[in-house]
Design a protein around this motif. Structure first.
Motif, PDB file in Angstrom:
ATOM      1  N   ARG A 116      -3.051   6.405  -1.289  1.00 42.97           N
ATOM      2  CA  ARG A 116      -4.068   5.401  -1.606  1.00 42.97           C
ATOM      3  C   ARG A 116      -5.073   5.894  -2.651  1.00 42.97           C
ATOM      4  O   ARG A 116      -5.431   5.167  -3.577  1.00 42.97           O
TER       5      ARG A 116
ATOM      6  N   SER B 148       0.813  -1.219   0.000  1.00 45.79           N
ATOM      7  CA  SER B 148       0.000   0.000   0.000  1.00 45.79           C
ATOM      8  C   SER B 148       0.844   1.265   0.000  1.00 45.79           C
ATOM      9  O   SER B 148       0.337   2.352  -0.288  1.00 45.79           O
ATOM     10  N   LEU B 149       2.132   1.122   0.291  1.00 40.85           N
ATOM     11  CA  LEU B 149       3.005   2.300   0.366  1.00 40.85           C
ATOM     12  C   LEU B 149       3.943   2.426  -0.824  1.00 40.85           C
ATOM     13  O   LEU B 149       4.875   3.232  -0.796  1.00 40.85           O
TER      14      LEU B 149
ATOM     15  N   ASP C  39      -1.274   2.153   7.966  1.00 43.88           N
ATOM     16  CA  ASP C  39      -0.127   2.636   7.183  1.00 43.88           C
ATOM     17  C   ASP C  39       0.737   3.565   8.028  1.00 43.88           C
ATOM     18  O   ASP C  39       1.975   3.526   7.961  1.00 43.88           O
TER      19      ASP C  39
ATOM     20  N   LEU D 242      -0.588   9.881   3.403  1.00 46.67           N
ATOM     21  CA  LEU D 242      -0.862   8.459   3.197  1.00 46.67           C
ATOM     22  C   LEU D 242      -2.212   8.235   2.531  1.00 46.67           C
ATOM     23  O   LEU D 242      -2.389   7.280   1.763  1.00 46.67           O
TER      24      LEU D 242
END
Length: 205
Positions: A84, A6-7, A157, A80
């Motif tokens: 996404r 996800s990062l 996250d 963050l």
């Protein structure tokens, strides 16, 4: 490359398979992080993306929350959330936030609620070029969960980024790792010469 899936948008320059890694720990409300971000964009990225060190170095943005600044957590949650909702806009949003960081300093945000700070950050996301649907997703990601202390949708996250900093002994921003080791010589004041000299000494492939 130590990044959970996800990062992956935090890879801001270079190719994922580049052998050398420059991890840069920045806090969105740190003046010295703001200064270093300009050098990253104008000096480092051109060297790594299509320049002399293309295919040799990758650059990873590392969120460095500094909790003594009240809005630091909110700004990093926002970064963050952009990663996404609009991964291709992560660096543009980060640069804009770092440029306008003074609006999120302690005193300017002291009379704002968390909801008001997040709404202000949503306006910044719009300014950074996120589409209406992306801004809507951004806002949704920053809504508190139904449980009283469950955080928001990017809290996991955020936890990952904080744990990564802690296990690497990173305490302040900006800090830099070169191939996993702290490079304390790196300064936010570095320009073209210093970065070129650093890479010339460090790149071995």
């Amino acid at each position: 490359m130590a990044l959970q899936p996800s990062l992956r948008p935090l890879l801001i320059a270079g190719r994922p398979d580049a052998p050398h890694t420059l991890d840069v720990f920045l806090d969105y409300v740190c003046p010295f992080s703001g200064k270093l971000s300009v050098a990253l964009d104008t000096v480092v990225k051109p060297l790594v993306d299509g320049g002399k060190y293309d295919g040799k170095i990758k650059v990873i943005f590392r969120n460095q929350v500094q909790p003594w600044h009240g809005s630091s957590t909110f700004t990093h949650e926002a970064g963050l959330a952009v990663a996404r909702a609009a991964p291709e806009k992560f660096w543009a949003f980060s640069l804009l936030l770092l440029k306008k960081q003074g609006e999120y300093y302690d005193i300017p945000t002291s009379s704002l609620s968390p909801i008001q700070i997040r709404e202000k950050l949503a306006g910044l996301a719009d300014e950074a070029g996120l589409s209406q649907s992306q801004v809507a997703e951004f806002k949704d990601l920053l809504i508190n969960k139904s449980t009283p202390n469950g955080g928001v949708s990017v809290t996991d996250d955020l936890k990952y980024t904080i744990k990564f900093s802690r296990q690497n002994g990173v305490h302040v921003s900006p800090s830099v790792l070169w191939d996993g080791l702290l490079a304390n010589e790196v300064s936010s004041s570095w320009g073209d010469k210093e970065w070129n000299d650093f890479f010339a000494a460090k790149v071995t492939v």
